[in-house]
Design a protein around this motif. Structure first.
Motif, short mmCIF file in Angstrom:
data_model
loop_
_atom_site.label_atom_id
_atom_site.label_comp_id
_atom_site.label_asym_id
_atom_site.label_seq_id
_atom_site.Cartn_x
_atom_site.Cartn_y
_atom_site.Cartn_z
N ILE A 21 3.43 5.67 6.89
CA ILE A 21 4.02 4.24 6.86
C ILE A 21 4.56 3.70 8.08
CG2 ILE A 21 5.21 4.65 4.55
CD1 ILE A 21 7.95 5.42 5.73
N SER B 210 6.42 -12.46 6.19
CA SER B 210 5.54 -11.75 5.43
C SER B 210 6.35 -11.35 4.13
CB SER B 210 5.35 -10.41 6.28
OG SER B 210 4.49 -10.60 7.49
N THR C 254 4.16 -8.31 -2.87
CA THR C 254 2.96 -8.18 -2.47
C THR C 254 2.28 -7.19 -3.49
OG1 THR C 254 3.46 -6.31 -0.91
CG2 THR C 254 2.99 -8.53 0.15
N ARG C 255 2.97 -6.28 -3.83
CA ARG C 255 2.37 -5.24 -4.62
C ARG C 255 2.10 -6.09 -6.15
NH1 ARG C 255 5.61 -0.03 -5.32
NH2 ARG C 255 4.86 0.17 -3.12
N GLY D 29 7.71 -9.58 1.19
CA GLY D 29 8.04 -8.24 0.87
C GLY D 29 7.34 -7.41 0.10
N LYS D 30 7.40 -5.98 0.05
CA LYS D 30 6.60 -5.00 -0.42
C LYS D 30 6.53 -5.14 -1.94
CE LYS D 30 6.06 0.04 0.29
NZ LYS D 30 6.90 1.30 0.57
N GLU D 31 7.46 -5.60 -2.66
CA GLU D 31 7.53 -5.57 -4.04
C GLU D 31 6.73 -6.74 -4.52
OE1 GLU D 31 8.84 -3.76 -6.49
OE2 GLU D 31 9.01 -2.26 -4.58
N LYS E 15 6.15 0.00 5.34
CA LYS E 15 5.10 -0.13 4.60
C LYS E 15 4.00 0.79 4.86
CE LYS E 15 3.42 -4.29 5.88
NZ LYS E 15 3.28 -5.61 6.48
N ASN F 154 8.70 -0.19 9.01
CA ASN F 154 9.46 -0.96 7.98
C ASN F 154 9.06 -0.27 6.70
OD1 ASN F 154 9.82 -2.96 10.00
ND2 ASN F 154 7.96 -3.98 9.81
N LYS G 97 -2.22 -6.31 -0.06
CA LYS G 97 -1.73 -5.57 0.96
C LYS G 97 -0.50 -6.21 1.91
CE LYS G 97 -5.01 -3.51 2.88
NZ LYS G 97 -6.27 -2.96 3.66
N ASN G 98 -1.03 -7.38 1.88
CA ASN G 98 -0.10 -8.02 2.91
C ASN G 98 -0.32 -9.48 2.74
OD1 ASN G 98 1.78 -8.64 4.91
ND2 ASN G 98 0.13 -8.19 6.66
#
Lengths: 1200, 508
Positions: free
Chosen positions: A139, A1143, A1149-1150, A1145-1147, A144, A142, A1155-1156
């Motif tokens: 990772i 950008s 984007t998932r 957030g991870k949640e 990611k 951050n 991915k991003n």
């Protein structure tokens, strides 16, 4: 030992894999039960302390102390590792065990004899037992996940790569092994396995790219620590790409020592690029561009750009096309660029030979990364602000009518009487023609005063430009690929200026066998630009009187009789002219590498480049241009039976021009390189190579008359003869235009060698030499050896043992380099060169005498019998450091370039039959320093602030000049090369106020300081400074808060001076109704305002003034335009761009299954601080070009 | 691939590359060559030393051969555009403005010949300087040398008669009066060039011409009238001595004219231009015309002169042939009759019709002619010889000289007059001054608006010129060029001063 873990689509991979593992483990357990490993103890005690000694020596010592014998095969022992051992009174058994722990063989003790054997299968299995399978996730800081990270085991060849969810599996890893995680642009991380089977590793991005591990010179990739020459590098990700700017524009202020000047705000025009100042007095001062090792050739054959010292381009028709064709890298999609490096000093550029005298800009494109498929899509939309009258400070209708009224009231004298428009036209009709009454006159004048036609509103727009880019990349361990597809649609602010294009790019890199690797790139691009022909909307809008109307009250176009007495309307002209340029280019490159033995490599790089340029422009019969140039009467004025029709050379149809160019070039480079490390301290690297380049330009250009755009794009036949007054005349237009074919072939061949030696990573020595030959016509036939050579030293102080790496100073190195080259100008020859006329000249000079049929030849260049080589030497000193635990990275360099016997263009008396001649004359010194630094004042998990700053100062001094022309015109244009003055130093007339009696400017022409005005115009002129800035600086500041980041870029230039655009025409003619004026003129001298410091209106009755020391009379208003009153400082601080991006957030984007995802917005040219005299204009284009306006961009970036 | 194989292949590759090296690096150019033979230099001479298609000097606006009609107004009250442009382009010269060739003025095409002539002089110098470096027979090289020397002298005579005071003018000292810079080699040097004295320039012209005559005589017979032979060189010598006008020059002018006339004396009979009642003007330089010695340029040369625009029906052109010239011609019984008198009135001019037919501009070179527009004609030699005889007659009173002059003039006039029905009546004058005046008028009638002869003649004879100019606003102004004016030496165009700090402007 290790496994490749890539995720195959659609296969439930995990279970199968685990099953295999279990199977293998069972087998191993069975073998383990029959394993025997033991060693008896003999009670002997050993004391031994050795460091890094051969095993044999240890054996001897043990034998001495214990009496045990050793039996071994000497061949076997050659594979032995050296031993570090520290024993104090231990048993022989323990001592032996320690000795052999790190050896590829085992031993057996029999009867006080130690027998040494190769490690057997059993032993290997035993080691297997301490191996485990490690899985993990990588990772970033951050949190990611990071795909594409290379994972390897320290000390063991081979590696694997994390998959697209950032995980990896390595089998057969020793419990105590160290895993190494690397990736470009990321910090190297080492993690001890320590028996763990599941590891999560954080790999942070690099503190700064100045810590760049390697520098690509196009020929080699060198470690930064062993790079002796002066370079600077910028990553594409640090540049702001708004989809409108050219690559050069993005680079402004980003590369230390590279000065980029914008010459026009038009879309797609070329910029002026200078690396470390100007070092030539003649010839092109542009650097060469290199993409992935391949020198890029211009799409059109070389033609010196007519760029005057004032920065004004004087274009001819082909220049106009050229400007929109772009430069040698116009085909490249900026999104495909990985990084850009500029090579500045001789040590860095010597390998390119003479061509690199102006510096080299090396672009490396993106390559696929081993790893799963990565898809990236980005889109941006931009818009520009329109230029408007507020920014230009021009008169409105009322003010303009007042100016005309003053002319009339004062009875100022004009030579021409073309005044049927505007206020003068109204006066003419009222007083002279008596066609209107006083009331009609007053009504007409008040209509004029309120017209206020907004030409900018009519001719300009707020355009929307779009840019789409899709890239797909990925690869396995052996093969990786990168491909991209881009679409760009840029619309200029001027209506009718558009550009549209596609780019496609595909590159593959493959390690075919252990020794052989191959990479190939194929790219193609297509671009269509629509621009103007014979019309310049900006020029028109900014110069035209606003009392004229574009439309009549009924909405139809309003025509007026222009200065050529032809009926004119700008919208009609724009609608009936066109200029389209299509550029199609294809590039292919293949790069093969073969490693013969370790360290010895051969490389062969072949590239082929084909560019086809198709430019066409036209003007239909409805244009004023065709009426004025060919037809001699307004469109539709005469019928076929009229005398005027019969007298016309082109009664029907317009003009059509075509200019087609094809450029085909190839280059082939073969090199052998050898590098070897001796005793782990001496690193030698050597490369020799040969390079051939060939480029061929073919072209066809022609002009055809009779073009009927609106009638099927057909052509009307020209009348064979014209009839006027009963005299029939053969129509000379039928033979006026002759097609022109271009066929140019340039071949060059070069041999080069470069070598370096590094001692203990502390001292680096480097030297390069290159010699070139070409097929250029008229070269020195007897001189072929013309090498460029350079060398340098570098001392990495931080690698010294005594260097105490401390918190505040963590890295330090100094370097110095020297280079020398001789050059011969391509435009001069010691011999007389003659050529066939016609090619490249006007149609009137034919290939044969039209009267006698005899062959004709004409002079191409006069011989220069005294021709000598130009000699250039350069020196560079550099210092690199990093402070505060790498938080601040900086470099400092000082350079000095000395040119001797430089070829300079000497203006010679016209009595010689030529106007200028190239001669060896000048000597010039360029010295300067460059400082660049980047630091991160704040770095926390959530907030990051980074700053990069660069500054360069260039001092350009002319040491000696050859004979030169010394007139005031040369002096005010900055061409008077006085020893001790900088190259662009210029002079101005001494303004002495405005004569209160007449309103004429007064110029102080008294001679001072004992100079003789006959030979030296500076006797009556004043030195003003130089035109080029002597200090430029770029500043970039980036902030990041969580997923939100803000980037900004500023550009500062200090020290340049410029003349303002003239208030009145230099020809001192009376202002006419076709022009508008600056609002500054409002406060001019008038008979009632005699104390003004702005001269009154000029007219033709003003007497000319005798120039001291000559017999020539010059116009006082022209002198005023070049006087001290018109000089302003061109220093400015400009913000090039500010942009924010966020950008997701991870949640999120998932959830979106990507991915991003990144969204951003930015503004280019948001503000600038400069001298108020420029009145809001961009000083870079202040002398008349279209200013750049603010551009706003929105962009979206998705990675899948 | 094993190592051995690899090395072998690389070696073979390297060999191929190195072998083709010579061919790969052989000099290439689409259109450039190094001159190696005298043929190359001859081709260079035809284009860069011969006048070929260059634009010629037109200083006729300074003479009394032209008048100004002013602007033409349309019915809407605006000026006819192309006429106005033409009026403005000729204004400064016509008004004898001392600043006529400064940047602030519109300089008509053909009035800025300073650069053009020096450009051609460069061509002559380059060819001559490179003769030693090329192969070719001595005769070929001498022929080239002779032609180049002639051409250089021809250009210098043009320059010095335009930009210098007349050699024998009143109060002119040729030793100190300004000539033009003498550039006699293709070598370009640093620094400025200063003007040589009138004498130095004339001396150089004389030396070059005498040498050229010898070389051409011995080595070259021109295949066409577009190339120079010894007769043309003698003709230029005759012109040169007449222009220099020293008392010792009359004999030489007569001598060199006679040398030409000894080999070529036929004149074109303008009578033959009649085809029935129609008169088909063929111009004077048609290469089949028997009197052409050398011709150059083409008909567009006169067609593109800025102050002679294309005619617009119903309007007076801004500049046209003056009444004083028009009235010099004997019109016989008038146009369309069986005796039209002096046919030069018909053959040498185009007309415009606006309430009558008026002479507009010269028609000596017919539009569309594929032959030259200017040159040397036998007619000039009769005039040169007649003037020299007349001058001698004035000085010595020897009647034989007077008769010789008359004989030449009558012979010339006979070929110019309409003799279809009426025989030519020879002119008889016995008074020396009257004869000289007649000689001057005949010269004007024959050589007007052709190759700048009138301007040189005005200067040599010390004449006054009066112009009345009508401006764009319709106001008329009077302008006089007095005899012996400083403007006899035309100002050098400002462009020449930009690069030559050593150049001095003519006093004005």
């Amino acid at each position: 030992m290790y496994k490749i873990y890539t995720k195959p689509f659609g296969v439930p991979h995990g279970y199968a894999h685990k099953f295999l593992l279990i199977m293998r483990l069972t087998t191993l357990l069975i073998i383990a039960t029959i394993m025997q490993v033991s060693a008896s103890s003999y009670g002997q005690r050993i004391t031994l302390k050795e460091k890094n000694v051969p095993l044999e020596k240890v054996f001897k010592e043990i034998r001495r102390q214990s009496g045990y014998d050793f039996v071994f095969d000497r061949k076997l022992l050659m594979n032995a590792n050296t031993v570090d051992i520290d024993l104090k009174n231990v048993s022989i058994n323990d001592a032996l065990q320690l000795c052999f722990s790190n050896q590829p063989f085992t031993y057996k003790v029999e009867e006080k004899t130690v027998i040494i054997k190769e490690r057997g299968i059993i032993e290997k299995i035993k080691r297997y037992f301490s191996s485990i399978t490690v899985a993990g996730t990588v990772i970033d800081e951050n949190g990611k996940v990071l795909p594409g990270i290379t994972v390897s085991i320290k000390g063991i060849p081979g590696n694997t790569v994390t998959n697209n969810v950032g995980s990896f599996i390595l089998a057969d890893v020793d419990e105590d092994a160290v895993l190494v995680f690397t990736a470009v642009g990321r910090e190297k991380v080492e993690v001890k396995v320590g028996g763990r089977k599941n590891i999560t590793v954080t790999v942070g991005s690099k503190a700064s790219d100045l810590q760049e591990v390697s520098v690509s010179t196009g020929y080699q990739i060198l470690k930064k620590s062993s790079m002796v020459g002066a370079t600077s590098t910028v990553k594409m990700s640090e540049l702001y790409n708004n989809g409108i700017s050219s690559i050069e524009q993005m680079l402004q202020g980003k590369l230390t020592g590279v000065a980029i000047t914008n010459t026009s705000g038009l879309v797609g025009t070329r910029q002026r690029v200078r690396v470390r100042g100007t070092s030539t007095l003649s010839g092109s001062a542009e650097p060469i561009w290199v993409v992935d090792g391949i020198i890029q050739e211009d799409p059109l054959p070389f033609k010196a750009q007519q760029l005057s010292t004032l920065g004004v381009i004087t274009p001819d028709n082909s220049d106009y096309i050229r400007n929109f064709v772009g430069n040698s890298i116009a085909w490249l999609n900026p999104n495909d660029i990985n990084e850009i490096t500029v090579l500045k000093d001789a040590a860095a550029t010597a390998i390119y030979g003479i061509r690199a005298a102006n510096g080299v800009i090396v672009i490396t494109t993106k390559r696929g990364q081993a790893g799963p498929v990565s898809i990236n899509y980005s889109v941006s939309a931009s818009t520009n602000e329109r230029v408007n009258y507020d920014k230009l400070n021009l008169m409105n209708s009322k003010e303009r009518v007042d100016l005309s009224r003053e002319i009339f009231n004062r009875g100022l004298v004009s030579t021409d009487a073309k005044t049927n428009i505007g206020y003068a036209g109204a006066v003419n009709d009222y007083l002279y023609n008596k066609t209107i009454t006083a009331d009609q006159f007053n009504a007409r004048v008040s209509a004029l005063e309120t017209a206020n036609t907004d030409w900018f509103d009519i001719l300009f727009r707020v355009p929307i430009s779009m840019n789409h880019n899709l890239s797909v990349s990925g690869g396995s361990n052996n093969t990786s690929y990168y491909s991209s597809f881009g679409y760009n649609s840029t619309k200029g602010t001027a209506i009718g200026n558009d550009s549209k294009g596609f780019t496609g790019n595909m590159s593959v890199t493959s390690q075919i066998t252990k020794k052989f690797s191959l990479s190939a790139r194929l790219s193609a691009s297509q671009k269509t630009t629509d621009a103007f022909y014979q019309v310049d909307p900006y020029n028109y809008a900014s110069k035209m009187n606003r009392t004229l109307n574009a439309y009549n009250s009924d909405g139809s176009l309003s025509f007026y009789n222009n200065i050529n007495s032809k009926s004119y309307n700008i919208i009609n002209e724009l609608n009936n002219t066109g200029n389209m340029n299509k550029v199609l280019s294809a590039n292919a490159a293949i790069d093969a590498n073969y490693e013969i033995i370790p360290g010895l490599k051969v490389q062969s790089l072949f590239s082929y480049n084909s560019i086809s340029t198709n430019g066409e422009s036209y003007a239909t019969e409805q244009t004023e241009y065709v009426a004025r140039t060919y037809r001699f009467y307004d469109y539709g004025l005469y019928k076929v039976t009229d005398a005027g029709y019969k007298a016309s050379k082109l009664p029907v149809g317009g003009e059509y021009n075509i200019d087609q160019n094809h450029s085909n070039s190839w280059s082939w480079r073969n090199s052998i390189s050898y590098s070897k490390v001796f005793n782990q301290k001496h690193v030698m690297a050597l490369m020799v190579g040969q390079e051939s380049n060939s480029s061929r330009y073919t072209g066809y250009a022609n002009t055809t008359l009779g073009y009927l755009r609106d009638r099927g794009k057909a052509f009307a036949t020209l009348p064979a003869s014209t009839l006027a007054y009963g005299t029939t005349t053969v129509n000379d237009l039928t033979t006026k235009f002759v097609p022109k074919i271009t066929d140019r072939l340039t071949n060059t061949m070069g041999l080069y060698a470069t070598g370096s030696y590094t001692y203990d990573s502390r001292y680096v020595f480097n030297a390069s030499v290159r010699n070139d030959r070409s097929n250029r016509f008229g070269q020195f036939t007897n001189e072929s050896f013309n090498p460029v050579y350079a060398g340098g030293l570098k001392w990495n102080i931080a690698n010294e043992k005594w260097f105490q790496s401390s918190y505040w100073l963590s890295n330090l190195s100094v370097s110095g380099s020297f280079g020398y080259q001789r050059n011969i100008s391509s435009e001069v020859s010691p011999e007389l060169i003659i050529k066939t006329p016609g090619a490249g000249s006007t149609a009137t000079s034919g290939v044969v005498d039209s009267n006698t049929g005899e062959t004709l030849l004409t002079i191409s260049s006069l011989p220069y019998g005294d021709l000598r080589w130009e000699q250039n030497s350069s020196m560079n000193l550099g210092l690199d450091f990093s402070l505060f635990n790498n938080k601040v990275q900086g470099s400092l360099s000082y350079y000095s370039k000395k040119g001797r016997d430089l070829i300079s263009s000497l203006n010679v008396p016209v009595e010689y039959g030529i106007t200028s001649m190239l001669v060896n004359g000048g000597s010039m010194n360029n010295t300067g320093y460059e400082v660049s630094a980047s630091f991160v004042p704040v770095r926390t998990r959530n907030f990051n602030w980074s700053v990069s700053i660069n500054t360069s100062q260039n001092n350009n001094k002319i040491i000696a000049t050859g004979a030169q022309l010394r007139t005031w015109r040369v002096a005010v244009a900055g061409g008077l090369n006085n020893p001790g003055d900088p190259v662009s130093g210029f002079y101005a007339f001494k303004f002495d106020g405005v004569d209160p009696a007449t309103g004429y400017p007064k110029i102080d022409l008294s001679t001072t300081n004992g100079k003789n005005p006959v030979t030296d115009p500076t006797a009556y002129l004043q030195y003003m400074g130089k035109m080029d800035p002597d200090f430029t600086s770029g500043l970039g500041m980036n902030f990041r808060y969580k997923m939100l980041s803000l980037q900004s870029s500023f550009y500062l230039q200090v020290g340049g001076k410029k003349f303002l655009a003239p208030l009145y025409d230099s020809s001192q003619k009376l202002p006419n109704e076709y022009e508008n004026f600056s609002r500054n003129v409002l406060n001019r001298w008038t008979p009632t305002n005699t104390s003004s410091s702005i001269p009154g209106l000029p007219d033709t009755s003003i007497p000319n003034v005798l120039v001291p020391g000559t017999t020539n009379y010059e116009k006082i208003y022209e002198m005023y335009n070049y006087s001290t009153d018109r000089v302003v400082s061109a220093s400015s601080l400009r913000c090039n761009n500010i942009n924010v991006s966020y950008s997701l957030g991870k949640e999120l984007t998932r959830k979106l299954r990507c991915k991003n995802l990144n969204v951003g917005a930015g503004v280019s040219n948001p503000f600038a601080f400069n001298s108020k005299d420029f009145e809001g204009l961009d000083p870079e284009v202040a002398t008349g070009g279209q200013p750049r306006t603010r551009a706003y961009t929105l962009n979206l970036n998705i990675s899948l | 691939m094993n190592t051995k194989k690899f090395i072998i292949y690389s070696f073979l590759l390297l060999c191929t590359v190195l072998c083709s090296c010579k061919k790969f690096l052989a000099e290439y150019s689409q259109d450039e060559i190094r001159p190696t033979t005298s043929t190359d230099l001859a081709a260079l001479m035809y284009s860069d030393a011969y006048p070929y298609n260059m634009l010629f000097d037109t200083f006729d606006l300074l003479t009394d051969d032209l008048l100004c009609n002013g602007p033409a107004k349309t019915s809407q009250g605006t000026n006819v555009a192309n006429y106005e442009t033409a009026l403005l382009s000729g204004m400064a010269m016509f008004k004898f403005d001392p600043m006529m060739f400064e940047a602030s003025q519109i300089i008509p095409i053909g009035a800025d010949v300073y650069t053009a002539y020096y450009n051609k002089i460069k061509g002559c110098n380059v060819v001559m300087d490179n003769l030693v470096n090329v192969s070719g027979s001595e005769a070929d090289k001498n022929a080239i040398l002779g032609q180049c020397l002639f051409l250089r002298a021809f250009y210098y005579l043009k320059l010095v008669t335009i930009y210098g005071q007349p050699y024998s003018g009143v109060g002119v000292n040729p030793e100190t009066s300004l000539g033009v810079p003498l550039v006699l080699s293709s070598q370009v040097k640093d620094g400025g060039l200063s003007r040589s004295s009138l004498k130095a320039v004339y001396d150089q012209i004389e030396v070059d011409l005498l040498k050229a005559t010898d070389l051409l005589n011995a080595n070259f017979v021109p295949p066409t009238t577009f190339r120079i032979g010894a007769p043309t060189a003698n003709a230029l010598l005759s012109r040169f001595y007449l222009f220099r006008g020293l008392n010792s020059d009359w004999d030489k002018a007569i001598d060199y004219a006679s040398r030409v006339l000894a080999v070529k004396s036929t004149l074109t009979q303008l009578n033959t231009f009649f085809n029935g009642a129609n008169f088909a003007n063929q111009g004077v330089y048609l290469s089949s015309n028997p009197e052409v010695l050398w011709t150059y340029g083409n008909s567009t040369t006169t067609a593109t002169i800025g102050y002679f625009p294309t005619l617009s029906i119903g309007y007076n052109p801004p500049y046209a042939v003056s009444a004083s010239l028009t009235n010099l011609y004997d019109r016989g019984n008038g146009a369309g009759t069986t005796y039209e008198g002096d046919l030069r009135y018909k053959a040498y001019f185009t007309v415009y019709i606006n309430g009558g037919s008026f002479l507009y501009r010269p028609a000596k070179a017919v539009p569309n002619a594929t032959y030259g527009g200017k040159g040397f004609r036998v007619a000039e030699l009769y005039l040169n010889r007649a003037e020299a005889y007349a001058k001698r007659f004035v000085q010595t009173g020897n009647l034989a000289d007077g008769n010789a002059a008359l004989a030449d003039l009558n012979y010339l006039r006979q070929s110019r007059f309409d003799t279809r029905t009426t025989a030519y009546k020879p002119v008889i004058i016995t008074d020396a001054a009257e004869l000289f005046k007649f000689c001057q008028d005949e010269r004007r009638r024959e050589l007007c608006l052709e190759d700048g002869d009138r301007w040189v003649d005005i200067k040599r004879w010390g004449l006054t010129v009066s112009h009345s100019f009508i401006g764009t606003d319709g106001t008329t102004t009077q302008h006089v060029l007095p005899a012996g004016s400083p403007l006899y030496a035309v100002p050098i165009p400002y462009t020449a001063f930009l690069n030559n700090p050593g150049l001095v402007q003519n006093p004005r």
